[in-house]
Design a protein around this motif. Structure first.
Motif, PDB file in Angstrom:
ATOM      1  N   LYS A   1       4.496  -5.957   6.026  1.00 40.80           N
ATOM      2  CA  LYS A   1       4.737  -4.841   4.840  1.00 40.80           C
ATOM      3  C   LYS A   1       6.140  -4.663   4.773  1.00 40.80           C
ATOM      4  O   LYS A   1       6.397  -4.268   3.307  1.00 40.80           O
ATOM      5  CB  LYS A   1       4.194  -3.674   5.768  1.00 40.80           C
TER       6      LYS A   1
ATOM      7  N   ASN B   1       7.074  -4.868   0.925  1.00 38.93           N
ATOM      8  CA  ASN B   1       7.829  -3.408   0.026  1.00 38.93           C
ATOM      9  C   ASN B   1       8.909  -3.850  -0.602  1.00 38.93           C
ATOM     10  O   ASN B   1       9.405  -3.409  -1.462  1.00 38.93           O
ATOM     11  CB  ASN B   1       7.795  -2.504   1.004  1.00 38.93           C
TER      12      ASN B   1
ATOM     13  N   GLN C   1       4.444   3.208  -1.335  1.00 38.54           N
ATOM     14  CA  GLN C   1       4.005   2.425  -0.202  1.00 38.54           C
ATOM     15  C   GLN C   1       2.481   2.362  -0.144  1.00 38.54           C
ATOM     16  O   GLN C   1       1.809   1.478   0.285  1.00 38.54           O
ATOM     17  CB  GLN C   1       4.702   2.705   0.949  1.00 38.54           C
TER      18      GLN C   1
END
Length: 208
Positions: free
Chosen positions: A109, A113, A124
């Motif tokens: 992640k 991101n 997010q």
């Protein structure tokens, strides 16, 4: 991504927004054949414009080369293979997209991101919601299409809205009409108001 990414895009009520749905591609399906599939979702009787985000912009480019479109607006996207970073082509030649499991990106992640230029918690959460159940078959197919795309020219003039900090499609490779200062690849959410204004201004210049 899908239509959820456009949640902050608000246009004057005179325009009707129709979200084109992704369909499942076959393993060897070309971008042109896939674009013809999506073309079935478009009512061509009234004047219309196409707005494409990221990979959707590549699809919008292919569709716009098949039919007559009033305007083609690309957000965080590219309109020819010459605008794709050289290392994408290198990855294709080395078949890295076949060797590296695509689900690793979805699982990381922080990297995901960073690549998309996500800034706020809301961004997010939205990106996580969209990618919590990724279609890995579609992702593999789309990545393969991008790195092997051969489009050199178009029969239309694309309009680019692009972030100056886009890490996936760097702005230096693109002739941008409306640069978004410090905008990342997912600026469609964080800069929704500005992008909405630019889209409305572009559409107002044609008879819709």
């Amino acid at each position: 991504v899908d239509e959820r990414a456009f949640v902050n895009i608000i246009l004057p009520s005179v325009y009707t927004i129709h979200h084109i749905k992704w369909v499942k591609p076959s393993d060897k399906e070309s971008l042109e054949d896939y674009s013809k599939q999506l073309l079935l979702q478009i009512d061509q009787s009234p004047p219309f414009a196409l707005v494409g985000l990221s990979f959707g912009g590549i699809i919008a480019t292919e569709i716009s080369n098949l039919i007559s479109v009033e305007k083609t607006i690309l957000i965080s996207s590219v309109s020819s293979s010459q605008q794709i970073p050289w290392y994408f082509s290198l990855a294709g030649k080395l078949r890295l997209n076949k060797l590296i499991p695509v689900n690793l990106l979805h699982k990381n992640k922080m990297l995901f991101n960073w690549m998309f230029g996500v800034k706020s918690k809301k961004e997010q959460l939205l990106l996580k919601e969209i990618n919590d159940t990724p279609d890995l078959h579609f992702t593999k197919w789309a990545v393969d299409c991008i790195i092997h795309w051969k489009r050199k020219s178009n029969r239309f003039i694309p309009i680019h809205i692009h972030g100056t900090k886009d890490k996936i499609f760097p702005i230096k490779n693109i002739n941008v009409d409306f640069p978004v200062e410090n905008g990342g690849h997912f600026m469609i959410f964080s800069e929704g108001k500005y992008i909405s204004e630019k889209i409305a201004a572009i559409l107002s210049s044609v008879t819709m």
